[in-house]
Design a protein around this motif. Sequence first.
Motif, PDB file in Angstrom:
ATOM      1  N   VAL A   1     -22.292  -8.331   0.844  1.00 54.59           N
ATOM      2  CA  VAL A   1     -22.247  -9.004  -0.453  1.00 54.59           C
ATOM      3  C   VAL A   1     -21.388 -10.257  -0.341  1.00 54.59           C
ATOM      4  N   LYS A   2     -21.926 -11.381  -0.819  1.00 50.76           N
ATOM      5  CA  LYS A   2     -21.197 -12.650  -0.786  1.00 50.76           C
ATOM      6  C   LYS A   2     -20.727 -12.993  -2.190  1.00 50.76           C
ATOM      7  N   ALA A   3     -19.420 -13.243  -2.314  1.00 53.81           N
ATOM      8  CA  ALA A   3     -18.823 -13.674  -3.582  1.00 53.81           C
ATOM      9  C   ALA A   3     -17.890 -14.840  -3.258  1.00 53.81           C
ATOM     10  N   GLY A   4     -18.322 -16.032  -3.547  1.00 54.50           N
ATOM     11  CA  GLY A   4     -17.532 -17.208  -3.200  1.00 54.50           C
ATOM     12  C   GLY A   4     -17.451 -17.355  -1.692  1.00 54.50           C
ATOM     13  N   ASN A   5     -16.228 -17.402  -1.171  1.00 56.30           N
ATOM     14  CA  ASN A   5     -16.068 -17.542   0.281  1.00 56.30           C
ATOM     15  C   ASN A   5     -15.714 -16.207   0.951  1.00 56.30           C
ATOM     16  N   THR A   6     -15.970 -15.087   0.245  1.00 58.18           N
ATOM     17  CA  THR A   6     -15.697 -13.756   0.786  1.00 58.18           C
ATOM     18  C   THR A   6     -16.996 -12.967   0.918  1.00 58.18           C
ATOM     19  N   LEU A   7     -17.145 -12.304   2.059  1.00 58.60           N
ATOM     20  CA  LEU A   7     -18.283 -11.419   2.302  1.00 58.60           C
ATOM     21  C   LEU A   7     -17.735 -10.032   2.563  1.00 58.60           C
ATOM     22  N   SER A   8     -18.337  -9.009   1.946  1.00 63.24           N
ATOM     23  CA  SER A   8     -17.800  -7.663   2.086  1.00 63.24           C
ATOM     24  C   SER A   8     -18.906  -6.635   2.265  1.00 63.24           C
ATOM     25  N   THR A   9     -18.525  -5.530   2.914  1.00 61.05           N
ATOM     26  CA  THR A   9     -19.444  -4.415   3.102  1.00 61.05           C
ATOM     27  C   THR A   9     -18.651  -3.144   3.320  1.00 61.05           C
ATOM     28  N   LEU A  10     -19.275  -2.020   3.086  1.00 55.51           N
ATOM     29  CA  LEU A  10     -18.745  -0.714   3.441  1.00 55.51           C
ATOM     30  C   LEU A  10     -19.716  -0.171   4.486  1.00 55.51           C
ATOM     31  N   LEU A  11     -19.286  -0.122   5.733  1.00 58.86           N
ATOM     32  CA  LEU A  11     -20.133   0.241   6.857  1.00 58.86           C
ATOM     33  C   LEU A  11     -19.796   1.659   7.306  1.00 58.86           C
ATOM     34  N   THR A  12     -20.802   2.540   7.339  1.00 61.18           N
ATOM     35  CA  THR A  12     -20.620   3.905   7.822  1.00 61.18           C
ATOM     36  C   THR A  12     -21.139   3.988   9.245  1.00 61.18           C
ATOM     37  N   ILE A  13     -20.305   4.520  10.137  1.00 62.66           N
ATOM     38  CA  ILE A  13     -20.630   4.577  11.558  1.00 62.66           C
ATOM     39  C   ILE A  13     -20.567   6.022  12.034  1.00 62.66           C
ATOM     40  N   ASP A  14     -21.607   6.451  12.751  1.00 64.87           N
ATOM     41  CA  ASP A  14     -21.616   7.757  13.404  1.00 64.87           C
ATOM     42  C   ASP A  14     -20.984   7.581  14.785  1.00 64.87           C
ATOM     43  N   ARG A  15     -19.742   8.016  14.935  1.00 59.01           N
ATOM     44  CA  ARG A  15     -18.978   7.795  16.160  1.00 59.01           C
ATOM     45  C   ARG A  15     -19.622   8.438  17.382  1.00 59.01           C
ATOM     46  N   THR A  16     -20.394   9.508  17.177  1.00 60.18           N
ATOM     47  CA  THR A  16     -20.978  10.212  18.320  1.00 60.18           C
ATOM     48  C   THR A  16     -22.049   9.382  19.022  1.00 60.18           C
ATOM     49  N   LYS A  17     -22.620   8.402  18.331  1.00 60.50           N
ATOM     50  CA  LYS A  17     -23.608   7.508  18.966  1.00 60.50           C
ATOM     51  C   LYS A  17     -22.955   6.621  20.020  1.00 60.50           C
ATOM     52  N   TYR A  18     -21.629   6.543  19.992  1.00 60.06           N
ATOM     53  CA  TYR A  18     -20.880   5.684  20.912  1.00 60.06           C
ATOM     54  C   TYR A  18     -20.036   6.511  21.893  1.00 60.06           C
ATOM     55  N   GLY A  19     -20.376   7.780  22.024  1.00 57.92           N
ATOM     56  CA  GLY A  19     -19.672   8.641  22.973  1.00 57.92           C
ATOM     57  C   GLY A  19     -18.322   9.130  22.498  1.00 57.92           C
ATOM     58  N   VAL A  20     -18.027   9.013  21.217  1.00 53.05           N
ATOM     59  CA  VAL A  20     -16.759   9.486  20.651  1.00 53.05           C
ATOM     60  C   VAL A  20     -17.045  10.849  20.013  1.00 53.05           C
ATOM     61  N   ARG A  21     -16.878  11.901  20.812  1.00 56.05           N
ATOM     62  CA  ARG A  21     -17.305  13.238  20.388  1.00 56.05           C
ATOM     63  C   ARG A  21     -16.151  14.215  20.159  1.00 56.05           C
ATOM     64  N   TYR A  22     -14.926  13.790  20.356  1.00 53.79           N
ATOM     65  CA  TYR A  22     -13.783  14.688  20.215  1.00 53.79           C
ATOM     66  C   TYR A  22     -13.791  15.357  18.832  1.00 53.79           C
ATOM     67  N   GLY A  23     -13.698  16.678  18.816  1.00 52.51           N
ATOM     68  CA  GLY A  23     -13.612  17.431  17.558  1.00 52.51           C
ATOM     69  C   GLY A  23     -14.867  17.418  16.718  1.00 52.51           C
ATOM     70  N   SER A  24     -16.000  17.010  17.285  1.00 51.26           N
ATOM     71  CA  SER A  24     -17.249  16.932  16.525  1.00 51.26           C
ATOM     72  C   SER A  24     -17.934  18.293  16.465  1.00 51.26           C
ATOM     73  N   GLY A  25     -18.202  18.769  15.261  1.00 52.64           N
ATOM     74  CA  GLY A  25     -18.936  20.011  15.068  1.00 52.64           C
ATOM     75  C   GLY A  25     -20.378  19.915  15.539  1.00 52.64           C
ATOM     76  N   SER A  26     -20.874  18.710  15.760  1.00 50.20           N
ATOM     77  CA  SER A  26     -22.229  18.522  16.271  1.00 50.20           C
ATOM     78  C   SER A  26     -22.309  18.836  17.765  1.00 50.20           C
TER      79      SER A  26
END
Length: 188
Positions: free
Chosen positions: A141-166
């Motif tokens: 979302v662009k508002a003036g000179n600021t752009l913002s987002t809420l990004l959700t990332i699945d850490r396991t897609k990047y090999g970060v699996r510590y403590g993952s119930g999956s």
Amino acid sequence: MKTTIKSILILAVGVSAASFTSEIIEKVSVKSSSISWEGKKVTGNHEGTIQLKDGFFQMEGDAITGGEFVIDMSSINVTDLEGDSKGQLEGHLKSDDFFGVEKFPSAKLVITKAVKKGNTYAVTGDLTIKDTTAPVTFDLVKAGNTLSTLLTIDRTKYGVRYGSGSFFDNLGDKAIYDDFTLDIKLTL
């Protein structure tokens, strides 16, 4: 002589064409931008910040067409704890169990497509964490000179699996959810 004149003409046409392109690079202010993160586990959550190292948008006129952003993984900061607990969690997040910051000091997002809908862009990009690249999509979302987002990332897609119930059984209340969120605010 004819080859030299022909080469000069080709070069002149190329330079002229390049000067009429409307694509520009719009640098992001690293100092004014912010990234907050939140990770959740069965028994609660943790929050913190991480620093943008560098970034820019490719623009055509006033429309975003691409971009690239580098995140300094060594800047992982926990904001909901203090003292030894804070230091222990920061150390663990930077360790090979999670982001392996010593070996992988930065993460990168490359915007490959941005479709404008009013003041919002539907963005497609490639996110690289720990030398693993996976596609991401999000609204920016662009508002003036600021752009913002809420990004959700699945850490396991990047090999970060510590403590993952999956990936691990019988974790009980030690399980850490696969998704974490980044609340990103970029200032031009």
